[in-house]
Scaffold this active site. Structure first.
Site, short mmCIF file in Angstrom:
data_model
loop_
_atom_site.label_atom_id
_atom_site.label_comp_id
_atom_site.label_asym_id
_atom_site.label_seq_id
_atom_site.Cartn_x
_atom_site.Cartn_y
_atom_site.Cartn_z
N SER A 321 0.82 -1.21 0.00
CA SER A 321 0.00 0.00 0.00
C SER A 321 0.85 1.26 0.00
CB SER A 321 -0.93 0.01 1.23
OG SER A 321 -0.16 0.28 2.39
N CYS A 322 0.20 2.40 -0.30
CA CYS A 322 0.90 3.68 -0.38
C CYS A 322 0.91 4.37 0.97
CB CYS A 322 0.24 4.56 -1.42
SG CYS A 322 0.22 3.80 -3.02
N ASP A 323 1.23 3.63 2.01
CA ASP A 323 1.32 4.20 3.35
C ASP A 323 2.66 3.79 3.91
OD1 ASP A 323 1.16 4.62 6.17
OD2 ASP A 323 -1.02 4.68 5.99
#
Ligand SMILES: *Cc1c(COP(=O)(O)O)cnc(C)c1O
Length: 374
Positions: A321-323
């Site tokens: 994910s983009c976290d």
């Protein structure tokens, strides 16, 4: 398990649960603690087939919400085998549970006791006390339970309010490997039993919660050792006073029984000379591996066909994910084959507990963790 996995070509990460292993774990604990009623903690893995298999073996169930209660009742499990063990419940849920026949409830505060007295009148209730969770890899120390002084007062009040106080519960923390913790918790409970007997309140139940471990990357005592430690502690504190004992295993029952098959999305370095590679998987903190927060739970990881590879090097493991929080392991020394590449399958072992239920419904559009039982 391995032959089943070899035949699959999953497009998204899957948890595969071996129901026979679930049964084996249940039977081992039942044998180690024959005097206890086992209430499986549904939250660990609520897959219908897991619940069905355990029900067929005689298990009872510890639930935390109306959905978990309905899951059990809809499978034909009678309400007297289901407890509502969450100490934090909405009035509307207590009312509905009571209507459905649930008669065993947990509480740890005055306000919750009031809700139960009004909306689940006459029910059996137990008070959760705070105990020491040192030694647990996933401690539950501060959020639940109350002091023993407060517990005493609440039991007296429960009786006055028309409830049927039956005893106490505690939870020594999840993945608890210090066998002495049950003894020290039980000495708190013994004192409460004695103090309450003096004012004419005779209690009958000790609920020892969960905490029994699954096999991860370190050695753990077996079910027999837990059974002996608990039996000895019960005998020491309660002697011939034969009480009803409940245990609520979650992780222990399903943890080892599950394997997640995931896929490598990318292997990269931050600088050409870096020894440590970054391995990004198609599963991360938000898609089922929340217990990697703080690297608390360290799952054994293997690459099928390369389990014995000696050509390995250190890696940081991260999710897709983009976290930037979505890093699984950077301080724990995981080694993976040097020729690992995008598209390779990776197996995360002992992932049967607290994975599917922790998976978000679609952060960044990644699907929730799928689960199949074999
Ligand atoms: C989560 C939970 C359990 C199960 O704990 P494990 O450590 O997985 O065995 C048992 N009882 C209660 C009340 C819980 O909240």
């Amino acid at each position: 398990m391995s032959s089943f996995l070899a035949e699959q070509d999953f497009a998204i990460p899957h948890l595969v649960v071996d129901l026979d292993r679930v049964e084996e774990n249940y039977r081992a604990l039942d044998k180690a603690l024959p005097q206890a009623d086992i209430f499986y903690a549904v939250k660990a893995n609520p897959h219908e087939q897991v619940i069905k298999r355990l029900a067929s073996l005689g298990s009872c169930f510890d639930t935390a919400s109306l959905n978990e209660i309905d899951l059990c009742l809809n499978l034909g499990i009678s309400p007297d085998r289901v407890s509502f063990g969450n100490t934090i419940k909405k009035v509307r849920d207590i009312t509905a549970a009571y209507k459905k026949g649930i008669r065993l409830y947990a509480f740890d505060s005055d306000e919750e006791l009031g809700k139960l007295a009004e909306h689940a009148p006459g029910s059996d209730v137990f008070c959760r006390v705070l105990v020491n969770c040192d030694g647990a890899e996933w401690p539950l120390s501060k959020k639940f339970g109350c002091s023993t002084e407060m517990a005493y007062g609440l039991i007296v009040k429960a009786k006055e309010a028309g409830l049927n106080p039956v005893g106490f519960s505690f939870h020594v923390g999840s993945q608890q490997t210090n066998l002495d913790q049950w003894d020290s918790a039980l000495s708190q409970v013994e004192k409460l039993f004695n103090d309450l007997a003096r004012v004419g309140i005779k209690l009958t139940l000790v609920n020892m919660g969960g905490g029994f471990p699954a096999h991860y990357t370190t050695d753990i005592p077996d079910a027999q050792a837990y059974g002996q430690a608990i039996t000895k502690a019960m005998d020491g504190h309660f002697g011939n006073n034969k009480l009803r004992m409940i245990v609520e295993p979650g992780r222990y029952i399903v943890g080892d029984a599950g394997v997640i098959e995931a896929e490598v999305v990318l292997v990269s370095r931050k600088e050409d000379k870096d020894k440590k590679r970054w391995v990004y998987l198609d599963i991360g903190l938000f898609s089922g591996l929340a217990e990697c927060i703080g690297e608390a739970i360290r799952y054994p990881i293997s690459v099928p066909g390369k389990e014995h590879s000696t050509e390995t090097g250190p890696v940081v493991l991260a999710g897709p994910s983009c976290d930037s929080l979505d890093i699984l392991y950077q301080n724990t020394a995981y080694m993976m084959p040097l020729d690992l590449k995008a598209g390779d399958k990776v197996l995360l072992h002992s992932t049967g507990a607290y994975t599917t239920t922790y998976s978000s419904v679609g952060f960044n559009g990644f699907p929730p963790l799928a689960c199949v039982c074999i």
